[in-house]
Design a protein around this motif. Structure first.
Motif, PDB file in Angstrom:
ATOM      1  N   SER A 115      12.473 -27.535  26.909  1.00  0.00           N
ATOM      2  CA  SER A 115      11.045 -27.685  26.621  1.00  0.00           C
ATOM      3  C   SER A 115      10.440 -26.309  26.384  1.00  0.00           C
ATOM      4  CB  SER A 115      10.336 -28.359  27.802  1.00  0.00           C
ATOM      5  OG  SER A 115      10.475 -27.583  28.968  1.00  0.00           O
ATOM      6  N   LEU A 116       9.209 -26.298  25.878  1.00  0.00           N
ATOM      7  CA  LEU A 116       8.534 -25.041  25.618  1.00  0.00           C
ATOM      8  C   LEU A 116       8.398 -24.217  26.891  1.00  0.00           C
ATOM      9  CD1 LEU A 116       5.703 -26.331  23.286  1.00  0.00           C
ATOM     10  CD2 LEU A 116       7.507 -24.770  22.626  1.00  0.00           C
ATOM     11  N   LEU A 117       8.601 -22.918  26.767  1.00  0.00           N
ATOM     12  CA  LEU A 117       8.427 -22.040  27.919  1.00  0.00           C
ATOM     13  C   LEU A 117       6.994 -22.079  28.418  1.00  0.00           C
ATOM     14  CD1 LEU A 117      10.393 -18.894  26.712  1.00  0.00           C
ATOM     15  CD2 LEU A 117      11.119 -20.571  28.400  1.00  0.00           C
ATOM     16  N   HIS A 118       6.076 -22.236  27.479  1.00  0.00           N
ATOM     17  CA  HIS A 118       4.659 -22.254  27.820  1.00  0.00           C
ATOM     18  C   HIS A 118       3.981 -23.208  26.862  1.00  0.00           C
ATOM     19  CE1 HIS A 118       0.548 -21.005  28.554  1.00  0.00           C
ATOM     20  NE2 HIS A 118       0.403 -20.765  27.268  1.00  0.00           N
ATOM     21  N   LYS A 119       3.095 -24.010  27.374  1.00  0.00           N
ATOM     22  CA  LYS A 119       2.385 -24.946  26.517  1.00  0.00           C
ATOM     23  C   LYS A 119       0.890 -24.705  26.652  1.00  0.00           C
ATOM     24  CE  LYS A 119       1.532 -29.852  25.699  1.00  0.00           C
ATOM     25  NZ  LYS A 119       1.828 -31.237  26.144  1.00  0.00           N
ATOM     26  N   MET A 120       0.273 -24.232  25.580  1.00  0.00           N
ATOM     27  CA  MET A 120      -1.165 -24.009  25.590  1.00  0.00           C
ATOM     28  C   MET A 120      -1.883 -25.350  25.476  1.00  0.00           C
ATOM     29  SD  MET A 120      -3.539 -21.693  23.021  1.00  0.00           S
ATOM     30  CE  MET A 120      -2.705 -20.176  23.471  1.00  0.00           C
ATOM     31  N   GLU A 121      -2.807 -25.592  26.380  1.00  0.00           N
ATOM     32  CA  GLU A 121      -3.588 -26.824  26.294  1.00  0.00           C
ATOM     33  C   GLU A 121      -4.383 -26.823  24.998  1.00  0.00           C
ATOM     34  OE1 GLU A 121      -3.280 -29.360  28.267  1.00  0.00           O
ATOM     35  OE2 GLU A 121      -1.881 -28.274  29.567  1.00  0.00           O
ATOM     36  N   LEU A 122      -4.523 -27.994  24.385  1.00  0.00           N
ATOM     37  CA  LEU A 122      -5.173 -28.086  23.087  1.00  0.00           C
ATOM     38  C   LEU A 122      -6.606 -27.566  23.138  1.00  0.00           C
ATOM     39  CD1 LEU A 122      -4.853 -28.933  20.161  1.00  0.00           C
ATOM     40  CD2 LEU A 122      -5.547 -31.249  20.796  1.00  0.00           C
ATOM     41  N   GLU A 123      -7.317 -27.854  24.219  1.00  0.00           N
ATOM     42  CA  GLU A 123      -8.695 -27.356  24.343  1.00  0.00           C
ATOM     43  C   GLU A 123      -8.732 -25.831  24.339  1.00  0.00           C
ATOM     44  OE1 GLU A 123      -7.260 -29.572  26.343  1.00  0.00           O
ATOM     45  OE2 GLU A 123      -8.668 -31.099  27.057  1.00  0.00           O
ATOM     46  N   ASP A 124      -7.750 -25.203  25.009  1.00  0.00           N
ATOM     47  CA  ASP A 124      -7.707 -23.737  25.042  1.00  0.00           C
ATOM     48  C   ASP A 124      -7.385 -23.169  23.665  1.00  0.00           C
ATOM     49  OD1 ASP A 124      -8.226 -23.790  27.765  1.00  0.00           O
ATOM     50  OD2 ASP A 124      -6.104 -23.769  28.313  1.00  0.00           O
ATOM     51  N   GLY A 125      -6.480 -23.830  22.947  1.00  0.00           N
ATOM     52  CA  GLY A 125      -6.144 -23.378  21.611  1.00  0.00           C
ATOM     53  C   GLY A 125      -7.307 -23.504  20.648  1.00  0.00           C
ATOM     54  N   ILE A 126      -8.055 -24.604  20.767  1.00  0.00           N
ATOM     55  CA  ILE A 126      -9.244 -24.800  19.931  1.00  0.00           C
ATOM     56  C   ILE A 126     -10.292 -23.741  20.251  1.00  0.00           C
ATOM     57  CG2 ILE A 126     -11.223 -26.338  19.558  1.00  0.00           C
ATOM     58  CD1 ILE A 126      -9.256 -28.693  19.886  1.00  0.00           C
ATOM     59  N   SER A 127     -10.494 -23.456  21.531  1.00  0.00           N
ATOM     60  CA  SER A 127     -11.472 -22.448  21.938  1.00  0.00           C
ATOM     61  C   SER A 127     -11.109 -21.080  21.378  1.00  0.00           C
ATOM     62  CB  SER A 127     -11.543 -22.395  23.470  1.00  0.00           C
ATOM     63  OG  SER A 127     -12.471 -21.420  23.894  1.00  0.00           O
ATOM     64  N   LYS A 128      -9.839 -20.738  21.425  1.00  0.00           N
ATOM     65  CA  LYS A 128      -9.377 -19.454  20.892  1.00  0.00           C
ATOM     66  C   LYS A 128      -9.597 -19.381  19.384  1.00  0.00           C
ATOM     67  CE  LYS A 128      -5.259 -16.511  20.658  1.00  0.00           C
ATOM     68  NZ  LYS A 128      -3.826 -16.363  21.062  1.00  0.00           N
ATOM     69  N   MET A 129      -9.345 -20.494  18.693  1.00  0.00           N
ATOM     70  CA  MET A 129      -9.531 -20.536  17.247  1.00  0.00           C
ATOM     71  C   MET A 129     -11.009 -20.381  16.901  1.00  0.00           C
ATOM     72  SD  MET A 129      -7.772 -21.089  14.395  1.00  0.00           S
ATOM     73  CE  MET A 129      -8.591 -20.675  12.864  1.00  0.00           C
ATOM     74  N   LEU A 130     -11.872 -21.067  17.625  1.00  0.00           N
ATOM     75  CA  LEU A 130     -13.312 -20.983  17.377  1.00  0.00           C
ATOM     76  C   LEU A 130     -13.835 -19.579  17.650  1.00  0.00           C
ATOM     77  CD1 LEU A 130     -14.443 -24.392  18.920  1.00  0.00           C
ATOM     78  CD2 LEU A 130     -14.506 -23.775  16.497  1.00  0.00           C
ATOM     79  N   ASP A 131     -13.365 -18.948  18.715  1.00  0.00           N
ATOM     80  CA  ASP A 131     -13.805 -17.575  19.025  1.00  0.00           C
ATOM     81  C   ASP A 131     -13.462 -16.629  17.881  1.00  0.00           C
ATOM     82  OD1 ASP A 131     -14.872 -18.236  21.474  1.00  0.00           O
ATOM     83  OD2 ASP A 131     -13.060 -17.731  22.605  1.00  0.00           O
ATOM     84  N   SER A 132     -12.268 -16.795  17.321  1.00  0.00           N
ATOM     85  CA  SER A 132     -11.851 -15.953  16.203  1.00  0.00           C
ATOM     86  C   SER A 132     -12.766 -16.150  14.999  1.00  0.00           C
ATOM     87  CB  SER A 132     -10.403 -16.272  15.819  1.00  0.00           C
ATOM     88  OG  SER A 132     -10.009 -15.556  14.675  1.00  0.00           O
ATOM     89  N   LEU A 133     -13.121 -17.388  14.733  1.00  0.00           N
ATOM     90  CA  LEU A 133     -13.998 -17.686  13.595  1.00  0.00           C
ATOM     91  C   LEU A 133     -15.417 -17.188  13.838  1.00  0.00           C
ATOM     92  CD1 LEU A 133     -12.670 -21.275  12.875  1.00  0.00           C
ATOM     93  CD2 LEU A 133     -12.571 -19.352  11.281  1.00  0.00           C
ATOM     94  N   ILE A 134     -15.891 -17.312  15.071  1.00  0.00           N
ATOM     95  CA  ILE A 134     -17.235 -16.828  15.406  1.00  0.00           C
ATOM     96  C   ILE A 134     -17.325 -15.318  15.208  1.00  0.00           C
ATOM     97  CG2 ILE A 134     -18.859 -16.471  17.320  1.00  0.00           C
ATOM     98  CD1 ILE A 134     -17.976 -19.252  18.371  1.00  0.00           C
ATOM     99  N   ARG A 135     -16.232 -14.622  15.509  1.00  0.00           N
ATOM    100  CA  ARG A 135     -16.210 -13.175  15.281  1.00  0.00           C
ATOM    101  C   ARG A 135     -16.142 -12.821  13.800  1.00  0.00           C
ATOM    102  NH1 ARG A 135     -12.588 -13.457  19.809  1.00  0.00           N
ATOM    103  NH2 ARG A 135     -10.796 -13.334  18.378  1.00  0.00           N
ATOM    104  N   GLY A 136     -15.944 -13.831  12.961  1.00  0.00           N
ATOM    105  CA  GLY A 136     -15.917 -13.612  11.524  1.00  0.00           C
ATOM    106  C   GLY A 136     -14.640 -13.010  11.003  1.00  0.00           C
ATOM    107  N   GLU A 137     -13.544 -13.155  11.771  1.00  0.00           N
ATOM    108  CA  GLU A 137     -12.293 -12.515  11.383  1.00  0.00           C
ATOM    109  C   GLU A 137     -11.611 -13.205  10.204  1.00  0.00           C
ATOM    110  OE1 GLU A 137      -9.991 -12.468  14.909  1.00  0.00           O
ATOM    111  OE2 GLU A 137     -11.191 -10.923  15.894  1.00  0.00           O
ATOM    112  N   HIS A 138     -11.888 -14.504  10.021  1.00  0.00           N
ATOM    113  CA  HIS A 138     -11.116 -15.251   9.031  1.00  0.00           C
ATOM    114  C   HIS A 138     -11.952 -16.045   8.055  1.00  0.00           C
ATOM    115  CE1 HIS A 138      -7.756 -14.169  11.538  1.00  0.00           C
ATOM    116  NE2 HIS A 138      -8.329 -14.724  12.569  1.00  0.00           N
ATOM    117  N   LEU A 139     -13.245 -16.131   8.269  1.00  0.00           N
ATOM    118  CA  LEU A 139     -14.080 -16.899   7.343  1.00  0.00           C
ATOM    119  C   LEU A 139     -14.118 -16.240   5.985  1.00  0.00           C
ATOM    120  CD1 LEU A 139     -17.128 -17.933   9.563  1.00  0.00           C
ATOM    121  CD2 LEU A 139     -15.413 -19.438   8.594  1.00  0.00           C
ATOM    122  N   LYS A 140     -14.004 -17.052   4.943  1.00  0.00           N
ATOM    123  CA  LYS A 140     -14.059 -16.517   3.585  1.00  0.00           C
ATOM    124  C   LYS A 140     -15.437 -16.772   2.992  1.00  0.00           C
ATOM    125  CE  LYS A 140      -9.180 -16.795   2.405  1.00  0.00           C
ATOM    126  NZ  LYS A 140      -8.180 -17.259   1.442  1.00  0.00           N
TER     127      LYS A 140
END
Length: 328
Positions: A303-328
């Motif tokens: 099994s995966l050594l580590h499994k990121m909870e989906l809510e945590d992964g979504i939060s990390k993705m949203l934080d990145s977008l809020i910082r404007g790192e990836h929005l086109k």
């Protein structure tokens, strides 16, 4: 079980969504990373130090390929492929890009004892029955060019695994998500990425279905950890391995969760809408329900050594977008 502390890895398709993240993650872990890509990505300050060495050119350039593979690598990762849409447009082009080049690579390394990982897809299984458990022994039955060409590559790789010293593995990837390393990465059609970008950019989420389709989602950080584990582990690679979280979630529950987390971060309402503009009914959807679905993809092997909870992964993705790192 022994592990290699440091490895020298070559990544084909290193400017892509998965390849770029693997390179960045491996470099941060102290490994030596060589990248091979056809088109230079839009390097940012935080990605300039990903590679120890880079080769730029067409993989069908045999002279360049000879030069690249004359180096001694502990492992090779192969991520070159058209996306689902482009593969479906023209089967001949899909064969030229998705299948033929890997033969050229394998021919040049068949006398070496290297670990070789090929990134395949869960789409090699095709359609499956409700309630089925999808493990590595589940029958393959691709229903599109993308799944077909990847299954062909798996079979080709298995032939070389059985007839040479190549220590090879095909990783069947489910739906990955997470911030891309490069802004040029074509990753915004991926479900989680698309919903998160829409929430931040448009301040709403528009669903193109009734919300009931179910998917397995794996964060790129978990993916990178799993691949690193396979490559640094001194044991032989399995021939086939599913790379997935083992939990399926409905698109409706996913949209509801993205909306709720985005609202908490932005302090504004983020409505979920049907494609006709009406309000989507979220009452029947709950993210927790998705963790017990019988259609969950599961792995037979470790099994995966580590499994990121989906809510945590979504939060990390949203934080990145809020910082404007990836929005086109």
């Amino acid at each position: 079980m022994g592990y290699r502390d440091e490895m020298n890895t070559l990544i084909f398709g290193a400017s892509g969504y998965v390849g770029g993240h693997l390179a960045s993650s491996f470099k941060k872990s102290g490994h030596h990373v060589t990248g091979f890509y056809r088109n230079e990505p839009d390097f940012t300050d935080r990605s300039l130090d990903i590679f120890d060495k880079v080769f730029t050119g067409h993989i069908q350039d045999t002279n360049l390929l000879d030069q690249v593979l004359s180096n001694n690598f502990d492992s090779i990762i192969y991520c070159i492929s058209l996306n689902h849409h482009d593969s479906q447009t023209n089967i001949h082009h899909a064969m030229d890009v998705n299948v033929n080049p890997i033969i050229q690579v394998l021919e040049r390394i068949k006398g070496k004892n290297q670990k070789f990982i090929y990134f395949s897809t869960m789409q090699v299984y095709g359609k499956y029955k409700k309630g089925d458990i999808i493990n590595e022994e589940y029958p393959t039955n691709p229903v599109n060019n993308y799944g077909l060409t990847h299954l062909l590559c798996e079979n080709i790789l298995n032939l070389y695994k059985n007839t040479s010293s190549i220590n090879a593995c095909s990783l069947r990837l489910s739906n990955s998500y997470g911030p891309p390393v490069y802004k040029s990465n074509d990753c915004w059609w991926l479900v989680v990425n698309d919903l998160c970008q829409s929430a931040i950019k448009n301040k709403n989420i528009v669903l193109q279905s009734d919300g009931h389709p179910e998917r397995d989602f794996i964060n790129l950080d978990d993916l990178s950890l799993e691949v690193e584990n396979l490559l640094t582990n001194l044991h032989d690679l399995p021939a086939i391995k599913n790379i997935c979280s083992g939990s399926t979630y409905s698109i409706g529950s996913l949209a509801k969760t993205v909306s709720q987390i985005a609202q908490e971060k932005l302090k504004i309402n983020i409505p979920v809408l049907n494609k006709d503009g009406t309000t989507f009914n979220m009452e029947e959807f709950d993210l927790e329900d998705g963790t017990i679905l019988k259609t969950s993809f599961v792995t037979k092997h470790d099994s995966l050594l580590h499994k990121m909870e989906l809510e945590d992964g979504i939060s990390k993705m949203l934080d990145s977008l809020i910082r404007g790192e990836h929005l086109k």
